[in-house]
Scaffold this active site. Structure first.
Site, PDB file in Angstrom:
ATOM      1  N   GLY A  29       0.811  -1.204   0.000  1.00 58.95           N
ATOM      2  CA  GLY A  29       0.000   0.000   0.000  1.00 58.95           C
ATOM      3  C   GLY A  29       0.844   1.253   0.000  1.00 58.95           C
ATOM      4  N   SER A  30       1.546   1.494  -1.114  1.00 60.80           N
ATOM      5  CA  SER A  30       2.476   2.626  -1.195  1.00 60.80           C
ATOM      6  C   SER A  30       1.719   3.927  -1.426  1.00 60.80           C
ATOM      7  CB  SER A  30       3.482   2.387  -2.324  1.00 60.80           C
ATOM      8  OG  SER A  30       4.299   1.280  -2.023  1.00 60.80           O
ATOM      9  N   THR A  31       1.239   4.479  -0.372  1.00 61.17           N
ATOM     10  CA  THR A  31       0.403   5.688  -0.424  1.00 61.17           C
ATOM     11  C   THR A  31       0.693   6.524   0.799  1.00 61.17           C
ATOM     12  OG1 THR A  31      -1.319   4.279  -1.383  1.00 61.17           O
ATOM     13  CG2 THR A  31      -1.969   6.494  -0.743  1.00 61.17           C
ATOM     14  N   THR A  32       0.589   7.840   0.680  1.00 62.23           N
ATOM     15  CA  THR A  32       0.727   8.686   1.850  1.00 62.23           C
ATOM     16  C   THR A  32      -0.305   9.803   1.796  1.00 62.23           C
ATOM     17  OG1 THR A  32       2.311   9.844   3.278  1.00 62.23           O
ATOM     18  CG2 THR A  32       2.445  10.274   0.899  1.00 62.23           C
TER      19      THR A  32
END
Length: 533
Positions: free
Chosen positions: A352-355
């Protein structure tokens, strides 16, 4: 309480939050601060977001009126038109990533790159709302890229985890492993090429990235085995939409509308929670049971064909109409009475490469901004510092199949920057990373604040749960023994975690109290930080 002179920012890294706060202090508004923060995050959180990625920005002006409505800026990746010779097959490299307890395969390479629309979104939002000159809003990001930001343990662990992707090309490897080995905790992450690129765009304008030599360099980096072409770069990069609006919990939830699916699924679960907490039959039912069933209902609707219809006109009304909600309510009540093991799997993304970044400025303008680069394609455009996304290779946002979406369409996304409004003002600003888990993370924080009366810090720090098929993952102290027994009777297979984990999302949020004071919380699961000015 945090009385503030300039506003507040909650983000996934202290440097990200500091950059936004410094911009507020310099006289910028929430949009200026968002640009400063997100461009800084390209170095502070380099595996979670990048200049070659995409995202969504929800802007809620202070004192909402018909003259200044809230707007959702959609700068997410679109499916390239893919004009290629007959028989051409785009490159999608399968790369297994070992998470320790599981191995998940991601797809990278030239054929994984969708349109890199994030910067176009930032520049357009600034043109419409910015207060400071663009170069001043970009200054913290330029400084971060040139001077570097020291990697904390979490960000260094992400680089190590994704090393098989980040070493795909020499340009990507030199950025993340400049001395041959992956950067470690305490090392500085620098990207001077990106600083030069951002400075050039501030002077020459964003058209250079989508029509000029920079656009040609991006396309060249995706040639000959990719789908991205100049026609895709020259096409419209962003859409400005009316936020999805759901009247729940005594206010209005504004969130990301279709073709993104996350906001719609959060709104569906929130509407069900609103009805369940008011239903006499559930008056004594434990909160985790209601929450789990509301999340399960959203999962079932997604697997019943929502993804195939997410671009259709009227999908919001179709999904949130009273009849659908009544049917879902009856199904939940029946399950609570009799028990059942019916549930559905969804596409997963273990990382889940999200910020996310949340901001409220001194005038009450709110910005909720979620960005992502996927896991990254492993392609850094030579001489630019731009790491291109791998959105076309992400199974969880391509549920119809990789490369199955028609060219020109915006990919769907779980990202759901959200603002909860009360009496025309932003009362909660929030969003999360975490792929499929982010919608549950947002819903849990929202309901803890608005239904249980918890402070935003308590709600963000509280233990979470997540449903995957018939399995229910949960953090320590999330469930009582009695609640566990009840969930087992409902058919759930319980999977306890030994500690809080990045897997359960990263909600960075701000709460505006009735007296105007601001409370904020950065999620410790993802290195969150809050700065009040």
């Amino acid at each position: 309480m945090h009385p503030t002179k300039y506003g507040m920012i909650a983000a996934g890294h202290k440097s990200t939050a500091d950059a936004g706060a410094a911009t507020l202090r310099a006289g910028g508004n929430a949009v200026d601060a968002a640009i400063a923060a997100v461009t800084t995050s390209f170095c502070a959180e380099p595996v979670l977001t990048a200049a070659g990625g995409g995202g969504f920005m929800l802007v809620a002006p202070a004192g909402q009126s018909s003259q200044q409505p809230a707007l959702l800026y959609d700068g997410f990746a679109r499916m390239p038109c893919g004009f290629r010779p007959p028989g051409f097959k785009a490159e999608l490299k399968a790369v297994p990533i070992d998470f320790g307890d599981s191995v998940q395969t991601f797809h990278v390479g030239q054929g994984s790159v969708g349109t890199p629309s994030l910067l176009a979104m930032l520049f357009e939002a600034h043109r419409r709302h910015g207060k400071l000159p663009l170069r001043e809003a970009l200054a913290p990001g330029l400084d971060a890229a040139r001077s570097g930001i020291r990697l904390n343990r979490l960000q260094a662990s992400f680089i190590h985890l994704l090393q098989p992707i980040l070493s795909q090309t020499s340009t990507c490897k030199s950025l993340h492993a400049p001395k041959g080995e992956c950067l470690r905790e305490g090392d500085d992450f620098r990207n001077p090429d990106l600083a030069n690129t951002l400075e050039m765009l501030a002077i020459d304008g964003i058209d250079e990235m989508y029509h000029g030599d920079l656009a040609r360099a991006i396309v060249s980096a995706c040639t000959p085995h990719g789908l991205l072409g100049m026609e895709d770069m020259r096409a419209k990069q962003i859409n400005i939409r009316t936020p999805l609006s759901a009247h729940v919990f005594g206010g209005t939830l504004l969130t990301n509308p279709p073709p993104a699916s996350g906001g719609l699924l959060i709104a569906l679960s929130a509407c069900l929670m609103d009805r369940l907490q008011a239903c006499p039959e559930t008056a004594t039912t434990a909160w985790p049971l209601l929450l789990t069933e509301a999340l399960r209902a959203a999962s079932r609707i997604r697997r019943a064909g929502l993804d195939a219809r997410i671009h259709a006109d009227g999908i919001v009304q179709e999904t949130l109409n009273a009849q659908v909600l009544d049917l879902q309510m009856q199904d939940i009540l029946q399950r609570l009475r009799t028990g059942s093991c019916e549930a559905s799997d969804e596409p997963a993304n273990r990382h889940g490469s999200t910020t996310h970044i949340s901001i409220i400025d001194k005038d009450g303008m709110a910005v909720s901004l979620t960005t992502s680069n996927g896991e990254g394609s492993g392609i850094v455009v030579p001489g630019t510092g731009i790491h291109l996304n791998n959105m076309l290779g992400e199974e969880d946002i391509n549920p119809l199949g990789l490369h199955a979406l028609a060219g020109g369409n915006t990919l769907s996304s779980m990202m759901a920057p959200s603002v909860f409004m009360q009496q025309g003002q932003a009362a909660l600003v929030m969003g999360s990373g975490g792929s499929n888990r982010l919608r549950g993370a947002i819903l849990q924080v929202l309901t803890r604040c608005l239904l249980s009366g918890q402070s935003i810090e308590s709600a963000v720090h509280a233990p979470r749960l997540h449903n995957e098929g018939n399995r229910l993952d949960f953090e320590p102290d999330c469930l009582s023994e009695h609640e566990k027994e009840q969930l087992i009777q409902l058919g759930w297979k319980l999977n306890p975690w030994q500690q809080q984990n990045v897997y359960f999302g990263g909600v960075h949020a701000i709460q505006c109290m009735a007296n105007g004071d601001l409370l904020g919380s950065g999620d410790p699961r993802r290195g969150g930080a809050v700065v009040a000015e």
